[in-house]
Design an enzyme around this catalytic site. Structure first.
Site, PDB file in Angstrom:
ATOM      1  CG  HIS A 174      -2.197   0.741   1.044  1.00 16.88           C
ATOM      2  ND1 HIS A 174      -2.327   1.829   0.203  1.00 16.88           N
ATOM      3  CD2 HIS A 174      -3.416   0.580   1.617  1.00 16.88           C
ATOM      4  CE1 HIS A 174      -3.575   2.287   0.271  1.00 16.88           C
ATOM      5  NE2 HIS A 174      -4.249   1.552   1.117  1.00 16.88           N
ATOM      6  CG  ASP A 398     -11.634 -10.858 -21.498  1.00 18.81           C
ATOM      7  OD1 ASP A 398     -10.876 -11.839 -21.318  1.00 18.81           O
ATOM      8  OD2 ASP A 398     -12.443 -10.793 -22.435  1.00 18.81           O
TER       9      ASP A 398
END
Length: 461
Positions: A174, A398
Site C-alpha cells: 500500500h 478480461d
C-alpha cells in the site's frame, strides 16, 4: 465446501520487468505523506474469479499455457509499473537526526508469482453469502504489513487453479499504490494478456500508461524525515477480534431509491449522492445492530480520491497514493432518531468540505507532525469504515478468456466495522458490499428491516 480444504502451491518464481524504461537517476522514488502514512497497514489484497477456459486443440487455453501467458504479460506490465519491482529502503543517522523511507528500483528485484491448486469449484466461492475461509489462502502475504516491503516483494501474485475456475489474487504494498492505482495496474495487465491471447500480438501500446513520478506539494519533499529511530516505534501488527465476513448486493434500482429518499428527507435537495445515501443506511443499520448506547460517539469513515480535487488536478493515471479518509461524527442516539436524509447529509457535508485548500492544509500539517496509521488506535467498535470503490473497473479485466465471475479480497486491512465496496457484476450502478462484523451484530444486521429491504437477493452468476 469442506472447511478443511487447503490450497497447495505448485510453483513459485520471481517475475522481472521485460525491460527497463527508466534511467538510473529515475529509479529512486521518494515517498509522499500519503505513501508514508500507510507503513503499518497491510498490503492491498484483491482478486478475481474466472471460469476455467476449455482447452483448445492447439493448447492455447491449457492451464500451462495460461500460466505462461500470465507470467509473460505480467513481465510486460511491470515495464510500465516499474515501482512495483523495487523494495523499500530506510536511511537514518544520529547526527543530524534523520529517518526517511524511500523506494529503490535500481536493481528491480521483481514480483513474486505463485501457481497454486485447490480442489474447490466456482460455486463454492460465489454461492455462500459468507466468505469462505479458503479465500484468504488465495492471496500471498497474509498478515504482512507494508514496512515488510524492505525485504519482501512489493507485488505478489497468486494464480489458484480450481476444478472449474481460476482465481487471480494480487497483494500490492500500500506504500506504493492506493486502490485506484491497484486496479490501474490490474486493468493494464489484463489488457496486455488479452491482446496476446486474442491477437497473438506483443504490442507496445497500452491504453493508460501510468504516471509514476511522485507528486509533492510545492516546497515539500522529496525527502521527508519521520520522527522515529526504529520501525518498532510505528509498526503495529494488529490482530482483529473474530468477525463474520458477508456480502450484500444492492441493485441499481435499490441504490436509486435510497438516493431519492435521502434527498427527499432533506427538503427535496439533489446534493446527496447515491453512495452517500447507501453509506448512511449502512452506518445507521450497523449502529442499530450493535445496540450502542444513545450517548455513544460513532464515526463513519469514507475514502476519497484527491486526484481530481486538487487544483490543478492530478491525472487519474497518477500511480501512487492519493487518498485520504474523511469522517462524519455523531452519537448513536442522534443517528437513529433522525431520518436517512439527516444521516446522509452529514456525509455529504464532509465530502463537500474536502477541497483543494483542505487537502493542502492537511499535507502541511502532516509534514509538521508526521504520523503512521495504526489500526489499533484508528479503529473502534462503534464506527464504520468504508474501503475500495464501486467505481473501480473490476469486471472489465478480461485476460483473454472472458469476464470475471466475482471479485474477492484477502484479510488485509479488515476488522469489525470494515465495509469493502465493489461494483455489482451486472453494472448499471449496482453495488456489492463486503461487511465485517462480529457474529451477534451481523445476525442483527441480517434481521434489520431498513437494511434488508434495501439489499437485493444475491446476484445470479
Amino acid at each position: 465446501m469442506s472447511s478443511t480444504m487447503a490450497v497447495q502451491q505448485v510453483s513459485n518464481c520471481i517475475i522481472k520487468p521485460e525491460k527497463n524504461v527508466l534511467e538510473e537517476s529515475q529509479q529512486l522514488f521518494y515517498l509522499t505523506p500519503w505513501d508514508l502514512m500507510t507503513l503499518s497497514a497491510n498490503y492491498i489484497q484483491r482478486g478475481l474469479l474466472f471460469t476455467k477456459p476449455i482447452s483448445s486443440k492447439d493448447g492455447n487455453h491449457s492451464v500451462t499455457a495460461i500460466i505462461d501467458q500470465l507470467k509473460n504479460s505480467l513481465s510486460r506490465a511491470l515495464t510500465f509499473f516499474y515501482p512495483l519491482t523495487g523494495h523499500l529502503v530506510t536511511k537514518k543517522s544520529n547526527d543530524p537526526p534523520s529517518y526517511h523511507v524511500f523506494l529503490d528500483c535500481t536493481d528491480a528485484p521483481g514480483a513474486q508469482f505463485t501457481h497454486a491448486v485447490a480442489d474447490a469449484v466456482v460455486v463454492d466461492i460465489i454461492s455462500p453469502d459468507d466468505v469462505h475461509p479458503i479465500v484468504e489462502s488465495f492471496f500471498p502475504f497474509v498478515g504482512t504489513v507494508n514496512n515488510d516491503g524492505h525485504t519482501l516483494p512489493l507485488l505478489a501474485v497468486q494464480v489458484t487453479e480450481l476444478i472449474d475456475g481460476i482465481f487471480i489474487g494480487c497483494s500490492i504494498n500500500h506504500v506504493v499504490a492506493d486502490g485506484s492505482s491497484f486496479w490501474h495496474f490490474f486493468n493494464t495487465w489484463s489488457e496486455i494478456s488479452r491482446t496476446k491471447f486474442r491477437n497473438n500480438s506483443n504490442s507496445e501500446f497500452v491504453s493508460r500508461p501510468p504516471i509514476v513520478k511522485r507528486w509533492f506539494l510545492d516546497g515539500q519533499g522529496p525527502i521527508i524525515n519521520l520522527p522515529f529511530t526504529h520501525h518498532d516505534e510505528f509498526i503495529e501488527r494488529y490482530l482483529p477480534s473474530p468477525y463474520r465476513e458477508r456480502f450484500f448486493h444492492f441493485s441499481p434500482e435499490s441504490v436509486a431509491r435510497l438516493k431519492e429518499k435521502a434527498n427527499a428527507d432533506q427538503c427535496n435537495t439533489s446534493k446527496i449522492s447515491s453512495f452517500q445515501a447507501l453509506a448512511a443506511v449502512v452506518w445507521r443499520s450497523i449502529t442499530r445492530a450493535r445496540q450502542l448506547a444513545d450517548e455513544q460517539i460513532t464515526h463513519c469513515w469514507l475514502p476519497i480520491d484527491n486526484r481530481l480535487r486538487l487544483d490543478p488536478p492530478l491525472t487519474t493515471d497518477y500511480f501512487g497514493n492519493c487518498i485520504q479518509a474523511l469522517h462524519a461524527t455523531t452519537t448513536a442516539g442522534e443517528l437513529l432518531s433522525n431520518n436517512l436524509g439527516w444521516s446522509a447529509s452529514l456525509l455529504c457535508q464532509a465530502v463537500a468540505g474536502h477541497t483543494d485548500a483542505s487537502i493542502r492544509a492537511w499535507l502541511e500539517a502532516w509534514v509538521r507532525t508526521p504520523f503512521v496509521y495504526q489500526y489499533g488506535q484508528f479503529v473502534d467498535h462503534q464506527s464504520v469504515m468504508f474501503g475500495s470503490s464501486p467505481r473501480f473497473d473490476m469486471y472489465g479485466n478480461d485476460f483473454g478468456w472472458g469476464r470475471p465471475l466475482a471479485s474477492r479480497s484477502g484479510n488485509g486491512n479488515k476488522f469489525d466495522g470494515k465495509v469493502t465496496l465493489y461494483p455489482g457484476r451486472e453494472g448499471g450502478g449496482s453495488i456489492d458490499l463486503e461487511v465485517c462484523l462480529p457474529h451477534q451484530p451481523m445476525r442483527a444486521l441480517e434481521l434489520d428491516p431498513e437494511f434488508m429491504i434495501a439489499a437485493s437477493p444475491s446476484q445470479a452468476y
